[in-house]
Design an enzyme around this catalytic site. Structure first.
Site, PDB file in Angstrom:
ATOM      1  N   ASP A 136       6.704  10.181  -3.402  1.00 45.52           N
ATOM      2  CA  ASP A 136       5.767   9.804  -2.343  1.00 45.52           C
ATOM      3  C   ASP A 136       5.715  10.879  -1.259  1.00 45.52           C
ATOM      4  O   ASP A 136       5.589  10.580  -0.076  1.00 45.52           O
ATOM      5  CB  ASP A 136       6.203   8.462  -1.733  1.00 45.52           C
ATOM      6  CG  ASP A 136       5.101   7.823  -0.899  1.00 45.52           C
ATOM      7  OD1 ASP A 136       3.936   8.163  -1.102  1.00 45.52           O
ATOM      8  OD2 ASP A 136       5.434   6.998  -0.025  1.00 45.52           O
ATOM      9  N   CYS A 176      -4.054 -11.867  -0.126  1.00 44.78           N
ATOM     10  CA  CYS A 176      -4.099 -10.768   0.847  1.00 44.78           C
ATOM     11  C   CYS A 176      -4.638 -11.250   2.192  1.00 44.78           C
ATOM     12  O   CYS A 176      -5.778 -11.726   2.268  1.00 44.78           O
ATOM     13  CB  CYS A 176      -4.954  -9.611   0.322  1.00 44.78           C
ATOM     14  SG  CYS A 176      -5.027  -8.210   1.460  1.00 44.78           S
ATOM     15  N   CYS A 180      -2.734 -12.069  -6.328  1.00 43.91           N
ATOM     16  CA  CYS A 180      -2.544 -10.995  -5.345  1.00 43.91           C
ATOM     17  C   CYS A 180      -3.800 -10.777  -4.516  1.00 43.91           C
ATOM     18  O   CYS A 180      -3.728 -10.519  -3.299  1.00 43.91           O
ATOM     19  CB  CYS A 180      -2.126  -9.700  -6.030  1.00 43.91           C
ATOM     20  SG  CYS A 180      -3.279  -9.093  -7.290  1.00 43.91           S
ATOM     21  N   CYS A 213      -1.737  -9.034 -16.785  1.00 43.65           N
ATOM     22  CA  CYS A 213      -2.129  -9.868 -15.646  1.00 43.65           C
ATOM     23  C   CYS A 213      -2.949 -11.077 -16.092  1.00 43.65           C
ATOM     24  O   CYS A 213      -3.045 -12.065 -15.361  1.00 43.65           O
ATOM     25  CB  CYS A 213      -2.944  -9.052 -14.647  1.00 43.65           C
ATOM     26  SG  CYS A 213      -1.958  -7.902 -13.659  1.00 43.65           S
ATOM     27  N   CYS A 263       1.160  -9.503  -1.510  1.00 38.62           N
ATOM     28  CA  CYS A 263       0.617  -9.396  -2.867  1.00 38.62           C
ATOM     29  C   CYS A 263       1.719  -9.302  -3.908  1.00 38.62           C
ATOM     30  O   CYS A 263       1.511  -9.652  -5.076  1.00 38.62           O
ATOM     31  CB  CYS A 263      -0.346  -8.214  -2.975  1.00 38.62           C
ATOM     32  SG  CYS A 263       0.399  -6.587  -2.707  1.00 38.62           S
ATOM     33  N   CYS A 285      -5.578  -2.788   4.935  1.00 34.28           N
ATOM     34  CA  CYS A 285      -4.239  -3.153   4.472  1.00 34.28           C
ATOM     35  C   CYS A 285      -3.246  -3.153   5.634  1.00 34.28           C
ATOM     36  O   CYS A 285      -3.177  -2.190   6.407  1.00 34.28           O
ATOM     37  CB  CYS A 285      -3.803  -2.170   3.389  1.00 34.28           C
ATOM     38  SG  CYS A 285      -2.139  -2.464   2.757  1.00 34.28           S
ATOM     39  N   CYS A 300       3.670  -4.963   4.548  1.00 30.92           N
ATOM     40  CA  CYS A 300       3.299  -6.305   4.092  1.00 30.92           C
ATOM     41  C   CYS A 300       3.656  -6.418   2.621  1.00 30.92           C
ATOM     42  O   CYS A 300       3.391  -5.514   1.839  1.00 30.92           O
ATOM     43  CB  CYS A 300       1.797  -6.531   4.296  1.00 30.92           C
ATOM     44  SG  CYS A 300       1.192  -8.137   3.716  1.00 30.92           S
ATOM     45  N   CYS A 346       3.161 -12.576  -6.767  1.00 30.97           N
ATOM     46  CA  CYS A 346       3.012 -12.177  -8.170  1.00 30.97           C
ATOM     47  C   CYS A 346       4.037 -12.878  -9.060  1.00 30.97           C
ATOM     48  O   CYS A 346       5.246 -12.754  -8.842  1.00 30.97           O
ATOM     49  CB  CYS A 346       3.176 -10.665  -8.306  1.00 30.97           C
ATOM     50  SG  CYS A 346       3.049 -10.083 -10.015  1.00 30.97           S
TER      51      CYS A 346
END
Length: 363
Positions: free
Chosen positions: A132, A196, A192, A186, A242, A212, A239, A246
């Site tokens: 990242d 939100c 999800c 899924c 989501c 977001c 956050c 799941c």
């Protein structure tokens, strides 16, 4: 290599090729829609994010690695426990991944050690480690290398490990056989998308970062749009909604490392207590934490929003006093959010959040 990776705390490794050309149209459309918000570094690198061999010349294969981050003592039913925190408006909620040590440092160090182990076995080779930290299509590489499939929330999902993990990569200059991707599991689930708070998942696999809460509390530098503030609740850094909702995360793995154990003061802490931190205290308590990167000003801004949302739920003398004490803060951004928060007493209505539209997948 898998045994070495496990010894270093990784739960799985995979290998992807460097041809990501089929991901380029989606990336360009996502950028064209402005879904990246103020994250200009994403636009600056353009399609290089989808071209590993251009980003690091000589790259032939990409080793991907997955590291679980739920603390080892995470109890069963942890998702329900986290949802319950959101129902306590005076409590400050920090995203699960950010409650321990900065993952950038943990993964980078261990990916480098894995590279050294490989070099001991095969001899010196060209490589570069990412976590990242550069224009890398981590989700795309993760999905292509079999770490899981891209869920509708745009994160990688694994049947045996959910999505509570970090991804890292090693770009290498020698060829490795690619590992097989896995299918989408899924089904018809849209949990999800439905959960939100700000409708940031504008459609399956399409995320507008500008809405977001993770983006708003971490990446966004200025004033948070007023229409989104009431929807943020008591989330002050990131956050998890989501992921909490799941079904696959009932299988989420626990970390083998103590690095991701929650720091004292970041779980179950009151908004008032955290809002009272001076800049010196903020820097001291967040040393080695990913939270430090947002700085004290954004920290106060985020908490002020949460305090305003708490006042909307009912008058609280402690919260009001804490806000008034910051009313003259040197930062115009902090002052503006404090003033907004103080106006929220009396059960002000929460504005509706119509679902926006979009036509580009998340990068």
């Amino acid at each position: 290599m898998r045994d070495w990776a496990r010894e270093l705390g990784f739960s799985q490794i995979g290998v992807a090729g460097v041809d990501l050309s089929t991901a380029e149209p989606g990336l360009l459309a996502w950028l064209a829609n402005g879904f990246h918000g103020e994250m200009e570094y994403m636009a600056a690198h353009g399609v290089r994010r989808a071209r590993p061999a251009e980003l690091v010349p000589g790259t032939t294969s990409v080793i991907t690695a997955r590291m679980d981050y739920l603390p080892g003592n995470t109890p069963e039913g942890w998702q329900a426990i986290e949802f319950e925190r959101l129902e306590r408006p005076q409590e400050a909620i920090v995203s699960l991944y950010a409650r321990g040590r900065d993952y950038h440092k943990v993964l980078r160090n261990r990916l480098q050690k894995l590279s050294e182990r490989i070099a001991e076995a095969i001899g010196p080779f060209g490589h570069r480690v990412f976590t990242d930290s550069a224009p890398v299509l981590e989700v795309e590489l993760g999905a292509r290398s079999g770490q899981g499939w891209r869920g509708r929330h745009t994160l990688v999902l694994d049947r045996a490990g959910g999505s509570m993990f970090f991804l890292g990569e090693i770009y290498v200059d020698f060829a490795l056989p690619a590992t097989e991707p896995v299918g989408d599991h899924c089904g018809r689930c849209t949990a999800c998308i439905d959960v939100c708070p700000t409708n940031a998942i504008v459609a399956p696999y399409r995320l507008d970062a500008r809405r977001c809460i993770s983006y708003l509390t971490i990446e966004h530098a200025g004033s948070i749009p007023e229409e989104l503030r009431p929807l943020m609740g008591n989330r002050i850094y990131g956050c998890d909604d989501c992921q909490l909702v799941c079904p696959w995360n009932k299988f989420a793995g626990r970390s083998a490392l103590p690095d991701f154990d929650a720091r004292e003061g970041l779980v179950g802490q009151s908004l008032v207590a955290l809002f009272g931190w001076s800049e010196e205290e903020f820097l001291r308590y967040t040393e080695g934490s990913p939270i430090r990167r947002i700085g004290h000003e954004r920290w106060l801004r985020n908490i002020a929003v949460a305090m305003g949302n708490a006042l909307r739920k009912g008058e609280d003398a402690g919260i009001r006093a804490a806000l008034q004490a910051r009313a003259g803060h040197p930062s115009a951004v902090v002052r503006e959010h404090v003033e907004w928060a103080l106006r929220q007493s009396g059960g002000a209505a929460v504005p509706s959040s119509p679902r926006p539209t979009g036509d580009a997948p998340n990068s």
